[in-house]
Design a protein around this motif. Sequence first.
Motif, PDB file in Angstrom:
ATOM      1  N   GLY A   1     -19.110 -20.426   4.211  1.00 46.86           N
ATOM      2  CA  GLY A   1     -18.349 -20.370   2.971  1.00 46.86           C
ATOM      3  C   GLY A   1     -18.318 -21.675   2.200  1.00 46.86           C
ATOM      4  N   LEU A   2     -18.951 -22.729   2.738  1.00 46.85           N
ATOM      5  CA  LEU A   2     -18.988 -24.015   2.026  1.00 46.85           C
ATOM      6  C   LEU A   2     -19.838 -23.880   0.769  1.00 46.85           C
ATOM      7  N   ARG A   3     -19.372 -24.420  -0.322  1.00 48.48           N
ATOM      8  CA  ARG A   3     -20.136 -24.396  -1.568  1.00 48.48           C
ATOM      9  C   ARG A   3     -21.021 -25.646  -1.612  1.00 48.48           C
ATOM     10  N   VAL A   4     -22.319 -25.445  -1.793  1.00 46.80           N
ATOM     11  CA  VAL A   4     -23.287 -26.550  -1.786  1.00 46.80           C
ATOM     12  C   VAL A   4     -24.096 -26.471  -3.082  1.00 46.80           C
ATOM     13  N   PRO A   5     -23.534 -26.923  -4.205  1.00 47.50           N
ATOM     14  CA  PRO A   5     -24.160 -26.714  -5.514  1.00 47.50           C
ATOM     15  C   PRO A   5     -25.482 -27.436  -5.700  1.00 47.50           C
ATOM     16  N   PHE A   6     -25.718 -28.511  -4.951  1.00 45.26           N
ATOM     17  CA  PHE A   6     -26.972 -29.259  -5.120  1.00 45.26           C
ATOM     18  C   PHE A   6     -27.881 -29.124  -3.905  1.00 45.26           C
ATOM     19  N   ASP A   7     -27.659 -28.066  -3.137  1.00 42.42           N
ATOM     20  CA  ASP A   7     -28.553 -27.658  -2.040  1.00 42.42           C
ATOM     21  C   ASP A   7     -28.646 -28.658  -0.903  1.00 42.42           C
ATOM     22  N   PHE A   8     -27.691 -29.567  -0.783  1.00 40.27           N
ATOM     23  CA  PHE A   8     -27.657 -30.428   0.397  1.00 40.27           C
ATOM     24  C   PHE A   8     -26.238 -30.976   0.568  1.00 40.27           C
ATOM     25  N   ALA A   9     -25.961 -31.458   1.785  1.00 38.79           N
ATOM     26  CA  ALA A   9     -24.695 -32.133   2.083  1.00 38.79           C
ATOM     27  C   ALA A   9     -24.980 -33.202   3.119  1.00 38.79           C
TER      28      ALA A   9
END
Length: 445
Positions: free
Chosen positions: A188-196
């Motif tokens: 459910g984590l939102r990862v708007p730039f496709d990485f963390a």
Amino acid sequence: MPPPPCSSATSRLLPSLTLYSRRTVAAASASAASYPAPAGGHGRRPLRYAVLGAGFAGLSVAWHLLKRSPRDSRVSVDIYDENGVGGGASGVSGGLLHPYSPKVKLLWRGAEFWKESMDLLRSAEQANGTAGSDTTSPDESLIWRRGIVRPPTTVKAADILLENAQSCLKSCSLQVLDSDAAQCLVPGLRVPFDFAVYMPLALNINPKKYLQALFSACQNLADEASSLSSEPKELKLYKQHVDNLHQLSGDYDSVIICLGAKACSLPELANKLPLRTCRGVIAEFQLPSDTVEEYSNQSPSILSDAWMAFQGPRTVSIGSTWQWKSENYSSSVSDEEALTAKDELLPKASGVYPGISKWDFVHARAGIRAMPPLTTNGSLPLLGCLDEMVGKKSNCKFWLVGGLGARGLLYHGLVGKMTAEAAIFCDENVIPSEFTCWKLIKPSQ
């Protein structure tokens, strides 16, 4: 340096804290005055240190005074805190521990700060009889070892995080996860730039329990040193307010001020320290009892525009607000202040973890941070000798550990060690100049 070793040992109750009344303090002071003047050696009065404050800084100083004093010296460390151990801002802090900035850049001397904080954590765990693993219930845990994940929320932040993540400590490594890996770690984590960016060895500390355990570690250290030497070491906690520094100066060789923002309330230091006060409110949330889905015990805490420190599958702290120049030192939060904090923090948290909207707000807690001035090396704590500032009326020396800001948990080990050594050797040069250059800065008004 790896995190403290894990164990399945169960938690035991901490020893009762030793408290002394004002009458007892007066009697002790009168007794100390009868000792001959030379201090430390066999047959002489003990080296006597007063530590003002029983938070992160104060207990670190106390630990290192007991640990680093010469073995053949009689040493007495008295801690003064009207609110008791962890009763101030340290005890209500967020508890997330790592050596990086919010942009995951390694902080100045970050390796040393990290090592010393980990050493103190180990000592506290040993005193507490537990390795603080998640095998204990959330209410008993001292440390949650689940790491921290940092997803970027803007293009600029994404570029900076990718660049900074190239350099890290082996003892607190950084990993760049693609969106699939990040969402596998935190469903459910939102990862708007496709990485963390993931810090697998970062920790989440229960600050109140940690401080109680560290105080017990100090007690154990004094008892152990006394049993191994003919020169005993003593530790006492006086749960009382100190009105001014000179009321203590005749009884001690050194007085070390570790009062956080309250240091400025001492008459000898009023309007003399370049510190700014900032009140922070932390909101506590829980999953409703009828919600089956839980936050995984393997999922990390989350660092973003608002941080989320998960203490178990159904409990999370979200922080923190920033109210500059506040004079409200109360840890309690009014309904209005709590609602304001909730309305500010929840949208930031749900921006990266939308599932938080299913959680119920329970209550809020607050504390005053003492924020130091910004230097070329970052916002560093204020350390050093205060004799010239306080005005000498005796042979007592005065020292400051202040301005730890929002990083008290990271900073406290190293600054406590350096200040204890400076007090033991009566030499400010033990402290690197980067921590004492604040004396050239105009005080905050």
